[in-house]
Design an enzyme around this catalytic site. Structure first.
Site, PDB file in Angstrom:
ATOM      1  N   GLU A  97       4.113  -2.499  -0.017  1.00 33.32           N
ATOM      2  CA  GLU A  97       2.936  -2.128   0.793  1.00 33.32           C
ATOM      3  C   GLU A  97       2.165  -3.371   1.205  1.00 33.32           C
ATOM      4  OE1 GLU A  97       1.536   0.779  -2.000  1.00 33.32           O
ATOM      5  OE2 GLU A  97       3.185   2.092  -1.403  1.00 33.32           O
ATOM      6  N   HIS A 100       4.627  -6.505  -3.625  1.00 33.24           N
ATOM      7  CA  HIS A 100       4.825  -5.070  -3.405  1.00 33.24           C
ATOM      8  C   HIS A 100       5.065  -4.790  -1.923  1.00 33.24           C
ATOM      9  CE1 HIS A 100       4.185  -0.754  -3.253  1.00 33.24           C
ATOM     10  NE2 HIS A 100       4.458  -0.752  -4.536  1.00 33.24           N
ATOM     11  N   ASN A 109       1.345   1.849 -11.154  1.00 32.75           N
ATOM     12  CA  ASN A 109       0.621   1.194 -10.069  1.00 32.75           C
ATOM     13  C   ASN A 109      -0.328   2.232  -9.453  1.00 32.75           C
ATOM     14  OD1 ASN A 109      -0.242  -0.100  -7.778  1.00 32.75           O
ATOM     15  ND2 ASN A 109       1.799  -0.346  -6.855  1.00 32.75           N
ATOM     16  N   GLU A 123      12.233  -1.888  -5.743  1.00 30.04           N
ATOM     17  CA  GLU A 123      11.622  -0.681  -5.187  1.00 30.04           C
ATOM     18  C   GLU A 123      12.062  -0.521  -3.736  1.00 30.04           C
ATOM     19  OE1 GLU A 123       7.754   0.367  -7.426  1.00 30.04           O
ATOM     20  OE2 GLU A 123       7.230  -1.053  -5.875  1.00 30.04           O
ATOM     21  N   SER A 134       9.608   6.977  -6.285  1.00 32.51           N
ATOM     22  CA  SER A 134       9.706   8.398  -6.605  1.00 32.51           C
ATOM     23  C   SER A 134      10.238   8.680  -8.011  1.00 32.51           C
ATOM     24  CB  SER A 134      10.516   9.139  -5.535  1.00 32.51           C
ATOM     25  OG  SER A 134       9.840   9.049  -4.286  1.00 32.51           O
ATOM     26  N   LYS A 182      -2.308   1.859  -7.038  1.00 33.94           N
ATOM     27  CA  LYS A 182      -2.514   1.675  -5.592  1.00 33.94           C
ATOM     28  C   LYS A 182      -3.998   1.914  -5.283  1.00 33.94           C
ATOM     29  CE  LYS A 182       2.300   2.729  -4.854  1.00 33.94           C
ATOM     30  NZ  LYS A 182       3.353   3.215  -3.983  1.00 33.94           N
ATOM     31  N   GLY A 219       6.971   6.792  -2.526  1.00 36.34           N
ATOM     32  CA  GLY A 219       6.028   7.826  -2.091  1.00 36.34           C
ATOM     33  C   GLY A 219       6.656   8.894  -1.206  1.00 36.34           C
TER      34      GLY A 219
HETATM   35  P1  13P Z   1       5.942   6.157  -5.933  1.00 32.48           P
HETATM   36  O1  13P Z   1       6.213   6.322  -7.408  1.00 32.48           O
HETATM   37  O2  13P Z   1       4.739   6.909  -5.468  1.00 32.48           O
HETATM   38  O3  13P Z   1       7.158   6.386  -5.120  1.00 32.48           O
HETATM   39  O4  13P Z   1       5.557   4.607  -5.737  1.00 32.48           O
HETATM   40  C1  13P Z   1       6.368   3.621  -6.264  1.00 32.48           C
HETATM   41  C2  13P Z   1       5.658   2.332  -6.150  1.00 32.48           C
HETATM   42  O5  13P Z   1       5.447   1.821  -5.067  1.00 32.48           O
HETATM   43  C3  13P Z   1       5.198   1.683  -7.398  1.00 32.48           C
HETATM   44  O6  13P Z   1       4.765   0.386  -7.169  1.00 32.48           O
END
Ligand code: 13P
Length: 236
Positions: free
Chosen positions: A93, A91, A7, A160, A196, A9, A166
């Site tokens: 976020e 997701h 992803n 997740e 992570s 982002k 993150g």
């Molecule tokens: P990280 O791998 O940066 O923790 O993010 C995970 C994520 O949100 C993938 O969609």
């Protein structure tokens, strides 16, 4: 066979995405790797990519519409231009930062389900819920299935935990297996872990019971690392 998804982002440009996709595709081909790999670039970087058949490009988000007056959004008209048939929905976020409600998410899910898209559907609990224990975590996660047809054939789930995204704090193997096995009992669909995941831990995580692959943010954005992640999981 592990499913490995990246992803992006809000990272990479059109140009760097094109070279990333080309490099990953060539890597899969020249090493004969059969992992299912999905890359979710930014909407502005979607394009007609030439890739091996086990590398798919998906959209991080789109509105539940073909076209219309929805400023700042894209619909299936824009996705069809590049034959995109894979989408990430739910997701954390989008839920917690962009404020998408479960109702909006379910509507989007239904829309893209009816169009036959492959949907990677994300669920996961924030820290305060995790701290209240496994029962509360599962209760919270199950609520994220409200209005979601989990019998849909073209569905991949991604667990997740928000506190692991993150942050560099990966869930423990025990955290992952207890949530994954509970979800799997209710919904027998491919289930990825995200939060992570990195080069050093991806193989161990993907080898856990009930884990069918990984959805990766930060550690997937450097192409060399992403190729190493694929390499580390190619025999699972
Ligand atoms: P990280 O791998 O940066 O923790 O993010 C995970 C994520 O949100 C993938 O969609």
């Amino acid at each position: 066979m592990a499913i490995i998804a990246s992803n992006f982002k809000t990272n990479h440009t059109r140009k760097s995405t094109a070279s990333f996709v080309k490099e990953v595709s060539e890597f899969l081909q020249s090493n004969n790797i059969s992992n299912e790999v999905i890359v979710f670039p930014t909407a502005t970087s979607l394009d007609e990519f030439e890739t091996v058949s086990n590398l798919t490009i998906g959209a991080q988000n789109a509105y539940a519409v073909d076209k219309g007056s929805f400023t700042g959004e894209i619909g299936t008209t824009q996705l069809d231009e590049f034959a995109i048939k894979t989408i990430l929905i739910g997701h954390s976020e989008r839920r917690h930062v962009l404020g998408e409600s479960q109702e909006e998410i379910a509507k989007k899910y239904d829309f893209y389900k009816n169009k036959g898209y492959k949907i990677v559907y994300c669920i996961g609990e924030p820290l305060e819920v995790k701290e209240s224990g496994l029962d509360k975590t599962l209760e919270y996660v199950y609520e994220q299935f409200e209005g979601i047809d989990t019998n849909y054939d073209n569905l991949i789930l991604a667990y997740e935990p928000v506190w692991a995204i993150g942050t560099g704090v990966t869930a423990t193997n025990e955290d992952i297996t207890s949530v994954h096995s509970a979800i799997k009992l209710r919904i027998p669909k491919p289930l990825l872990y995200g939060g992570s995941v990195k080069v050093a831990n991806v193989a161990e995580i993907c080898a856990l019971d009930g884990v069918d692959g990984a959805l990766i943010g930060t550690a997937s954005w450097i192409v060399e690392d992403f190729k190493q992640i694929i390499e580390n999981t190619k025999d699972l």
